[in-house]
Enzyme design. Structure first.
Site, PDB file in Angstrom:
ATOM      1  N   GLY A 132       0.729  -1.240   0.065  1.00  0.00           N
ATOM      2  CA  GLY A 132       0.090  -0.004   0.056  1.00  0.00           C
ATOM      3  C   GLY A 132       0.848   1.265  -0.060  1.00  0.00           C
ATOM      4  CB  SER A 134       2.455   4.292  -4.198  1.00  0.00           C
ATOM      5  OG  SER A 134       2.002   4.244  -5.218  1.00  0.00           O
ATOM      6  CG  ASP A 179      -0.852   5.661  -5.944  1.00  0.00           C
ATOM      7  OD1 ASP A 179      -1.340   6.537  -4.758  1.00  0.00           O
ATOM      8  OD2 ASP A 179      -1.210   4.404  -6.016  1.00  0.00           O
TER       9      ASP A 179
END
EC number: 2.7.1.157
Length: 447
Positions: A132, A134, A179
């Site tokens: 999580g 990225s 992101d």
């Protein structure tokens, strides 16, 4: 920067032993942690991430052939070679090299190029994968910047972020752009409020008396390999259409929940009231959605749903819309508190993070038992607030911890979560760490 310099030297040596030559340049792109604003970027709402110090590095040498050769310093990721003139991305398998190909293809298509020069690339990363933080988007961004540099072309950071956000969808993930935006627009020492349409970033100065700590649940989740993520995107799209229809808007043109609010010209709090009136908490079947919109099942499938959500039998529209509108409000409150900096800033930010996690867990259903347990442990040992960060269903938590409690917090969380008596978790040094806002993507030329 001495650690980065050492990594670059080591990468140069490994590149030389792999390809028998010296890289011409290196590209770096950071991972990120989202402090607040989960699952709302693809609904059109602002988010508040910061880049972390962990990153991806790629050593690059353009070559005269039309062959693209990718290698990774981590033996878990096998070498890959393909023709640079015919880039194919297999959506059915989110293999590591496909993320590189997404970034490359995005730049290629932006400039309308049919042929690309070949290159040798060696990738090195210290972002924990599937956590999580990225790592996959960092690879897409790195590849976009690599391709741009090889071509000798120029784009602004905003343009690069928008191209990479769009091109990551080649792998089948319907993401929103947070992101890629923070990867390019990040600045050392500050978090960013990222807004969309048009894309822009505003500095958000975090309180000096607190530290943000990332803890990995050690449950891995690959966003592109699961349908959870794309079902949520579709539930939000369907909720937007039903809300628009309820308010007599042109619903067929609406794709995002933010568009409904903008068209109605009302506050987020008022949108929550509209949601209460327009949608019911019981799940919707595809047939009920068709009745509400006055369309056929075939039209629903071909005009609204994505191929990977064709077979979904229930859609929780009320819960998803409630999460998005309340979470969007929390982002704006978080920024306001950071700007006004009252005496109890850390406590107030912590409360918002706790509310965010509850909403992710109960309304968006993107948590998991391990994340909930880790959040509870973090709060128990001194975090003012703790929440899942990233897509969820595994990955990491982020906690706001008063600076004077940091040492005991790290020791206690490590003992309570990672040193289990059953030995089920194999903690790495990347599992639990304090972080501060890092800088964005960069190119280093070989001297």
């Amino acid at each position: 920067m001495p650690v980065l310099y050492d990594r670059l030297l080591k990468l140069k040596e490994m590149f030389n032993s792999k390809f028998g030559s010296i890289p011409k340049f290196y590209v770096r792109a950071p991972g990120r942690v989202n402090l607040i604003g989960e699952h709302i970027d693809y609904c059109g709402y602002s988010v508040l991430p910061m880049a972390v110090e962990q990153d991806l590095l790629i050593a690059v040498e353009p070559v005269e052939t039309y062959t693209l050769q990718l290698a990774n310093t981590n033996p878990l990721y096998p070498d890959f070679s393909t023709s640079a003139t015919n880039i194919q991305i297999d959506k059915t398998k989110p293999l590591w090299h496909n993320y590189f190909l997404c970034g490359l293809k995005g730049i290629q298509e932006h400039f309308g190029l049919s042929n690309l020069t070949g290159m040798n690339c060696l990738v090195d990363g210290n972002i924990p994968p599937r956590s999580g933080l990225s790592s996959s988007s960092a690879l897409v961004c790195c590849a976009g910047l690599v391709t741009l540099t090889v071509l000798g072309m120029n784009l602004t950071k905003v343009e690069l972020a928008e191209i990479c956000a769009k091109s990551e969808r080649y792998i089948g993930t319907e993401g929103g752009g947070m992101d890629q935006s923070i990867s390019f627009l990040a600045e050392e020492g500050t978090a960013k409020l990222i807004e969309f349409s048009p894309l822009r970033a505003t500095n958000v100065n975090l309180p000096s008396g607190a530290v943000f700590v990332i803890a990995n649940s050690c449950v891995e989740m690959n966003k592109a390999a699961t349908s959870h993520f794309n079902i949520r995107v579709m539930e939000c799209r369907l909720a937007a259409k039903l809300l628009a229809k309820y308010k007599s808007l042109q619903w067929d043109k609406v794709l995002q929940l933010e568009e409904v609010q903008a068209k109605l010209g009302i506050s987020l709090e008022e949108m929550l009231l509209v949601t209460e009136d327009a949608l019911h908490p019981e799940p919707y079947s595809p047939e009920e959605i068709c009745r509400c919109l006055g369309i056929t099942l075939e039209e629903l499938r071909t005009q609204i749903l994505s191929p990977n959500t064709y077979d979904v039998l229930i859609f929780k529209l009320y819960q998803r819309a409630k999460h998005v509108y309340s979470e969007a409000a929390r982002v704006l409150q978080f920024k306001k508190i950071c700007e006004e900096a009252p005496e109890n800033t850390v406590q107030l930010l912590g409360e918002l993070m706790n509310q965010s996690h509850m909403s992710c867990r109960d309304m968006y259903e993107c948590s998991c038992p391990e994340l909930d347990q880790l959040v509870d442990i973090c709060r128990k040992f001194g975090a003012e607030g703790s929440r899942l960060t990233g897509a969820g269903w595994g990955g990491c938590t982020v906690s706001i911890v008063p600076a004077d409690k940091l040492t005991s917090f790290l020791a206690n969380v490590h003992k309570a979560y990672y040193q289990r008596s059953d030995g089920s978790l194999a903690p790495e040094k990347q599992s639990l760490f304090a972080t501060k806002p890092g800088g964005g993507a960069l190119v280093f030329l070989e001297a």
